[in-house]
Design an enzyme around this catalytic site. Sequence first.
Site, PDB file in Angstrom:
ATOM      1  N   GLU A 142       0.816  -1.216   0.000  1.00  0.00           N
ATOM      2  CA  GLU A 142       0.000   0.000   0.000  1.00  0.00           C
ATOM      3  C   GLU A 142       0.850   1.267   0.000  1.00  0.00           C
ATOM      4  OE1 GLU A 142      -3.028   0.177   3.045  1.00  0.00           O
ATOM      5  OE2 GLU A 142      -3.963   1.914   2.084  1.00  0.00           O
ATOM      6  N   LYS A 168      -7.716  -0.443  11.219  1.00  0.00           N
ATOM      7  CA  LYS A 168      -7.052  -0.856   9.962  1.00  0.00           C
ATOM      8  C   LYS A 168      -5.829   0.027   9.730  1.00  0.00           C
ATOM      9  CE  LYS A 168      -6.372  -0.878   5.274  1.00  0.00           C
ATOM     10  NZ  LYS A 168      -5.508   0.022   4.500  1.00  0.00           N
ATOM     11  N   ASP A 201       3.775 -14.131  11.897  1.00  0.00           N
ATOM     12  CA  ASP A 201       2.454 -14.567  11.461  1.00  0.00           C
ATOM     13  C   ASP A 201       1.476 -13.391  11.530  1.00  0.00           C
ATOM     14  OD1 ASP A 201      -0.120 -15.688  11.345  1.00  0.00           O
ATOM     15  OD2 ASP A 201       0.507 -17.544  12.293  1.00  0.00           O
ATOM     16  N   HIS A 240      -2.053  10.369   0.114  1.00  0.00           N
ATOM     17  CA  HIS A 240      -2.174   8.961  -0.270  1.00  0.00           C
ATOM     18  C   HIS A 240      -2.301   8.837  -1.784  1.00  0.00           C
ATOM     19  CE1 HIS A 240      -3.244   4.769   0.005  1.00  0.00           C
ATOM     20  NE2 HIS A 240      -4.389   4.987  -0.622  1.00  0.00           N
TER      21      HIS A 240
HETATM   22  C1  HMG Z   1       2.358  10.989   2.668  1.00  0.00           C
HETATM   23  C2  HMG Z   1       2.529  12.125   3.641  1.00  0.00           C
HETATM   24  C3  HMG Z   1       3.517  11.747   4.735  1.00  0.00           C
HETATM   25  C4  HMG Z   1       3.048  13.352   2.902  1.00  0.00           C
HETATM   26  O1  HMG Z   1       2.971  14.456   3.763  1.00  0.00           O
HETATM   27  P1  HMG Z   1       3.683  15.837   3.450  1.00  0.00           P
HETATM   28  O2  HMG Z   1       3.297  16.807   4.505  1.00  0.00           O
HETATM   29  O3  HMG Z   1       3.435  16.208   2.032  1.00  0.00           O
HETATM   30  O4  HMG Z   1       5.168  15.416   3.614  1.00  0.00           O
HETATM   31  P2  HMG Z   1       6.486  16.282   3.523  1.00  0.00           P
HETATM   32  O5  HMG Z   1       6.880  16.370   2.096  1.00  0.00           O
HETATM   33  O6  HMG Z   1       6.346  17.538   4.313  1.00  0.00           O
HETATM   34  O7  HMG Z   1       7.494  15.304   4.294  1.00  0.00           O
HETATM   35  C5  HMG Z   1       7.367  15.034   5.686  1.00  0.00           C
HETATM   36  C6  HMG Z   1       7.994  13.674   5.989  1.00  0.00           C
HETATM   37  O8  HMG Z   1       7.125  12.640   5.490  1.00  0.00           O
HETATM   38  C7  HMG Z   1       7.921  11.585   4.945  1.00  0.00           C
HETATM   39  N1  HMG Z   1       7.656  11.524   3.494  1.00  0.00           N
HETATM   40  C8  HMG Z   1       7.011  12.422   2.746  1.00  0.00           C
HETATM   41  N2  HMG Z   1       6.920  12.010   1.470  1.00  0.00           N
HETATM   42  C9  HMG Z   1       7.531  10.826   1.399  1.00  0.00           C
HETATM   43  C10 HMG Z   1       7.744   9.897   0.363  1.00  0.00           C
HETATM   44  N3  HMG Z   1       7.316  10.113  -0.884  1.00  0.00           N
HETATM   45  N4  HMG Z   1       8.402   8.770   0.643  1.00  0.00           N
HETATM   46  C11 HMG Z   1       8.844   8.528   1.911  1.00  0.00           C
HETATM   47  N5  HMG Z   1       8.669   9.377   2.943  1.00  0.00           N
HETATM   48  C12 HMG Z   1       8.007  10.513   2.701  1.00  0.00           C
HETATM   49  C13 HMG Z   1       9.371  11.934   5.217  1.00  0.00           C
HETATM   50  O9  HMG Z   1       9.740  11.385   6.465  1.00  0.00           O
HETATM   51  C14 HMG Z   1       9.306  13.435   5.298  1.00  0.00           C
HETATM   52  O10 HMG Z   1      10.345  14.003   6.096  1.00  0.00           O
HETATM   53  P3  HMG Z   1      11.791  14.351   5.448  1.00  0.00           P
HETATM   54  O11 HMG Z   1      12.365  13.052   5.009  1.00  0.00           O
HETATM   55  O12 HMG Z   1      11.498  15.235   4.266  1.00  0.00           O
HETATM   56  O13 HMG Z   1      12.490  15.001   6.572  1.00  0.00           O
HETATM   57  C15 HMG Z   1       1.173  12.525   4.294  1.00  0.00           C
HETATM   58  O14 HMG Z   1       0.303  12.953   3.268  1.00  0.00           O
HETATM   59  C16 HMG Z   1       0.514  11.424   5.066  1.00  0.00           C
HETATM   60  O15 HMG Z   1       0.977  11.020   6.105  1.00  0.00           O
HETATM   61  N6  HMG Z   1      -0.626  10.953   4.599  1.00  0.00           N
HETATM   62  C17 HMG Z   1      -1.343   9.860   5.228  1.00  0.00           C
HETATM   63  C18 HMG Z   1      -1.015   8.589   4.528  1.00  0.00           C
HETATM   64  C19 HMG Z   1      -1.648   7.386   5.164  1.00  0.00           C
HETATM   65  O16 HMG Z   1      -2.069   7.371   6.289  1.00  0.00           O
HETATM   66  N7  HMG Z   1      -1.692   6.320   4.402  1.00  0.00           N
HETATM   67  C20 HMG Z   1      -2.279   5.084   4.823  1.00  0.00           C
HETATM   68  C21 HMG Z   1      -3.171   4.587   3.755  1.00  0.00           C
HETATM   69  S1  HMG Z   1      -4.833   5.137   3.958  1.00  0.00           S
HETATM   70  C22 HMG Z   1      -5.507   3.884   4.968  1.00  0.00           C
HETATM   71  O17 HMG Z   1      -5.405   2.751   4.607  1.00  0.00           O
HETATM   72  C23 HMG Z   1      -5.896   4.069   6.401  1.00  0.00           C
HETATM   73  C24 HMG Z   1      -6.963   5.025   6.813  1.00  0.00           C
HETATM   74  C25 HMG Z   1      -6.589   6.408   6.411  1.00  0.00           C
HETATM   75  O18 HMG Z   1      -8.209   4.731   6.268  1.00  0.00           O
HETATM   76  C26 HMG Z   1      -7.001   4.896   8.325  1.00  0.00           C
HETATM   77  C27 HMG Z   1      -7.974   5.786   9.008  1.00  0.00           C
HETATM   78  O19 HMG Z   1      -9.000   6.151   8.407  1.00  0.00           O
HETATM   79  O20 HMG Z   1      -7.720   6.084  10.210  1.00  0.00           O
HETATM   80  N1  NDP Z   2      -3.177 -20.181  15.618  1.00  0.00           N
HETATM   81  C1  NDP Z   2      -1.914 -19.867  15.305  1.00  0.00           C
HETATM   82  O1  NDP Z   2      -1.503 -18.715  15.435  1.00  0.00           O
HETATM   83  C2  NDP Z   2      -0.987 -20.925  14.821  1.00  0.00           C
HETATM   84  C3  NDP Z   2       0.252 -20.575  14.340  1.00  0.00           C
HETATM   85  N2  NDP Z   2       1.166 -21.533  13.952  1.00  0.00           N
HETATM   86  C4  NDP Z   2       2.496 -21.199  13.431  1.00  0.00           C
HETATM   87  O2  NDP Z   2       3.462 -21.527  14.444  1.00  0.00           O
HETATM   88  C5  NDP Z   2       4.710 -20.897  14.154  1.00  0.00           C
HETATM   89  C6  NDP Z   2       5.333 -20.345  15.402  1.00  0.00           C
HETATM   90  O3  NDP Z   2       5.480 -21.343  16.372  1.00  0.00           O
HETATM   91  P1  NDP Z   2       6.740 -21.315  17.356  1.00  0.00           P
HETATM   92  O4  NDP Z   2       6.421 -22.201  18.512  1.00  0.00           O
HETATM   93  O5  NDP Z   2       7.121 -19.911  17.643  1.00  0.00           O
HETATM   94  O6  NDP Z   2       7.866 -21.900  16.422  1.00  0.00           O
HETATM   95  P2  NDP Z   2       8.934 -23.057  16.553  1.00  0.00           P
HETATM   96  O7  NDP Z   2       8.344 -24.305  17.086  1.00  0.00           O
HETATM   97  O8  NDP Z   2       9.604 -23.104  15.231  1.00  0.00           O
HETATM   98  O9  NDP Z   2       9.957 -22.415  17.606  1.00  0.00           O
HETATM   99  C7  NDP Z   2       9.796 -22.552  18.964  1.00  0.00           C
HETATM  100  C8  NDP Z   2      10.859 -23.506  19.511  1.00  0.00           C
HETATM  101  O10 NDP Z   2      12.149 -22.969  19.277  1.00  0.00           O
HETATM  102  C9  NDP Z   2      13.031 -23.400  20.291  1.00  0.00           C
HETATM  103  N3  NDP Z   2      13.820 -22.244  20.756  1.00  0.00           N
HETATM  104  C10 NDP Z   2      15.152 -22.037  20.516  1.00  0.00           C
HETATM  105  N4  NDP Z   2      15.562 -20.885  21.052  1.00  0.00           N
HETATM  106  C11 NDP Z   2      14.496 -20.318  21.655  1.00  0.00           C
HETATM  107  C12 NDP Z   2      14.293 -19.103  22.378  1.00  0.00           C
HETATM  108  N5  NDP Z   2      15.271 -18.229  22.620  1.00  0.00           N
HETATM  109  N6  NDP Z   2      13.049 -18.829  22.832  1.00  0.00           N
HETATM  110  C13 NDP Z   2      12.021 -19.679  22.612  1.00  0.00           C
HETATM  111  N7  NDP Z   2      12.157 -20.844  21.959  1.00  0.00           N
HETATM  112  C14 NDP Z   2      13.386 -21.183  21.473  1.00  0.00           C
HETATM  113  C15 NDP Z   2      12.186 -24.006  21.414  1.00  0.00           C
HETATM  114  O11 NDP Z   2      12.453 -25.341  21.639  1.00  0.00           O
HETATM  115  P3  NDP Z   2      12.741 -26.612  20.678  1.00  0.00           P
HETATM  116  O12 NDP Z   2      13.898 -26.305  19.799  1.00  0.00           O
HETATM  117  O13 NDP Z   2      13.007 -27.662  21.683  1.00  0.00           O
HETATM  118  O14 NDP Z   2      11.474 -26.889  19.910  1.00  0.00           O
HETATM  119  C16 NDP Z   2      10.768 -23.684  21.007  1.00  0.00           C
HETATM  120  O15 NDP Z   2       9.837 -24.677  21.327  1.00  0.00           O
HETATM  121  C17 NDP Z   2       4.384 -19.825  13.141  1.00  0.00           C
HETATM  122  O16 NDP Z   2       4.857 -20.238  11.885  1.00  0.00           O
HETATM  123  C18 NDP Z   2       2.850 -19.782  13.142  1.00  0.00           C
HETATM  124  O17 NDP Z   2       2.372 -19.354  11.884  1.00  0.00           O
HETATM  125  C19 NDP Z   2       0.892 -22.854  14.059  1.00  0.00           C
HETATM  126  C20 NDP Z   2      -0.326 -23.265  14.520  1.00  0.00           C
HETATM  127  C21 NDP Z   2      -1.384 -22.345  14.897  1.00  0.00           C
END
Ligand code: HMG
Ligand code: NDP
Length: 424
Positions: A83, A261, A277, A375
């Site tokens: 997006e 969202k 995940d 946007h």
């Molecule tokens: C897009 C901006 C930031 C522009 O805003 P602007 O005021 O024109 O930006 P600017 O030119 O003054 O720049 C300000 C800063 O924005 C960043 N920036 C600025 N332009 C860029 C670019 N091209 N690429 C990367 N970064 C950019 C960058 O950090 C920049 O700082 P600088 O680097 O210049 O110091 C502004 O219009 C904005 O924030 N809009 C909102 C966008 C948004 O929220 N998008 C999400 C999608 S819509 C949605 O899905 C969700 C929604 C909206 O429905 C959720 C809701 O309803 O609550």
């Molecule tokens: N409803 C849901 O959300 C579901 C999600 N999943 C999927 O499960 C996956 C994640 O499961 P997850 O259990 O995290 O993955 P893993 O089983 O791959 O990893 C966990 C294992 O890693 C080992 N491990 C090694 N180092 C560490 C550490 N520092 N901390 C913790 N554990 C360590 C542990 O023991 P050991 O090596 O003995 O195993 C542990 O059991 C994702 O891919 C997800 O999409 C699956 C089913 C349902």
Amino acid sequence: MSVNSRIPGFYKLSPPERFKAIVERSGLPEGELASMVTADGKMLAIADRMIENVVGTLSIPLGVAANFTINGRDYLIPMATEEPSVVAAASNMASVARLHGGFWASSDQPIMISQIQVVGAKDPQAARLRLYERRQDLLDLANEQDPLLVKLGGGAKDIEVRIVNVADKTYVVLHLIVDVRDAMGANAVNTMAEALAPLVAQIACGRVRLRILSNKADLRLARVRATYDCQALGGPDVVDGIIDAYAFAAADPYRAATHNKGIMNGITAVVLATGNDTRAVEAGAHSHAAAGGRYTSLSHYEKDDAGNLVGTLELPMAVGLVGGATKTHPVAQAAVKLLGVKGAQELAEIIVAVGLAQNTGALRALAAEGIQKGHMSLHARNIAVAAGADGDEIEKVVARLKDEGHVRLDKAQTVLAELRQSGR
Ligand SMILES: CC(C)(COP(=O)([O-])OP(=O)([O-])OC[C@H]1O[C@@H](n2cnc3c(N)ncnc32)[C@H](O)[C@@H]1OP(=O)([O-])[O-])[C@@H](O)C(=O)NCCC(=O)NCCSC(=O)C[C@@](C)(O)CC(=O)[O-]
Ligand SMILES: NC(=O)C1=CN([C@@H]2O[C@H](COP(=O)(O)OP(=O)(O)OC[C@H]3O[C@@H](n4cnc5c(N)ncnc54)[C@H](OP(=O)(O)O)[C@@H]3O)[C@@H](O)[C@H]2O)C=CC1
């Protein structure tokens, strides 16, 4: 044209063989599907091990959000999203938050819940108490399943037993409460739940049905707060507009869904970039938004004494560093390296900070110039490409769409045709 989708043993083929099979079945020219198989051999082999029936890979843009300071430390944050304007908005709000020290985040210990559902217990209330009486036996058996996790300081820590009544049925539901350390934990806790099931059934004098984690990971919350400078946001009216937008989301589920969202625009992008995940985190987020019995805003906004905007966000964040695609996908591994995170809690804190920045960015735009200006001007590139623009044409079409204030496909097609006709 209808496709015969019955392909016995499709899963046993190699990715190129599967691709050939689907081209034949689809009746489409191979060229029309060829973009599915652009991955190099190494990536294709990795993908083929990650999921089933692989034919290719899908590339999603990976951006890096700039300007983030979280708990006094700077981070470059990888975000995978399709997006436009998401990464820009997050970076923009991170630079505003930076003026007051950035984001301050904290998180609970990485505790997950696994559920074991018992059906048919004749004396559910007594069964519940019998399970509590055997708490230590149950925990010991669970911990035998994952000695490594226990060695790392995690493992099964407690149980909770609930009675769930549905129509004429009563289920005894045991929650196994597990510290999963740096894992997301699903596999770890599911293994424990399955191992415990026979003993639980025996103690409860019933039959076990489900043994699976809960994605309502409400013992694993991450939280963040930030102060956004009033002037940098655009002045007091913008701050008041953001607070009105928040109040609207807090009161109205139709608005709350969109508000949340916007939060997930940022959260899902970091979760995906780090190979975590996305569905698990999204399920956790929305269940939390409805935790009070009515779906509402995940974030909150208020003003400080100086009139600056103070934003806060709290939600479950079940992400890990050791399992799932985080360990198998090379881009996810690089993303984790770029972040330089040491543990799952630090990652969770970064992710909620991006969620808050994203939310504030969208609300600022909504409260000030409206969402379409920023946007749609960034979306204009997609529209130009969709209209067929190529190479230099893209920026020329974008410039005209922005000048004329119509970011629409039909307009882009007209502009492109005109450009090509005039040879410019
Ligand atoms: C897009 C901006 C930031 C522009 O805003 P602007 O005021 O024109 O930006 P600017 O030119 O003054 O720049 C300000 C800063 O924005 C960043 N920036 C600025 N332009 C860029 C670019 N091209 N690429 C990367 N970064 C950019 C960058 O950090 C920049 O700082 P600088 O680097 O210049 O110091 C502004 O219009 C904005 O924030 N809009 C909102 C966008 C948004 O929220 N998008 C999400 C999608 S819509 C949605 O899905 C969700 C929604 C909206 O429905 C959720 C809701 O309803 O609550
Ligand atoms: N409803 C849901 O959300 C579901 C999600 N999943 C999927 O499960 C996956 C994640 O499961 P997850 O259990 O995290 O993955 P893993 O089983 O791959 O990893 C966990 C294992 O890693 C080992 N491990 C090694 N180092 C560490 C550490 N520092 N901390 C913790 N554990 C360590 C542990 O023991 P050991 O090596 O003995 O195993 C542990 O059991 C994702 O891919 C997800 O999409 C699956 C089913 C349902």
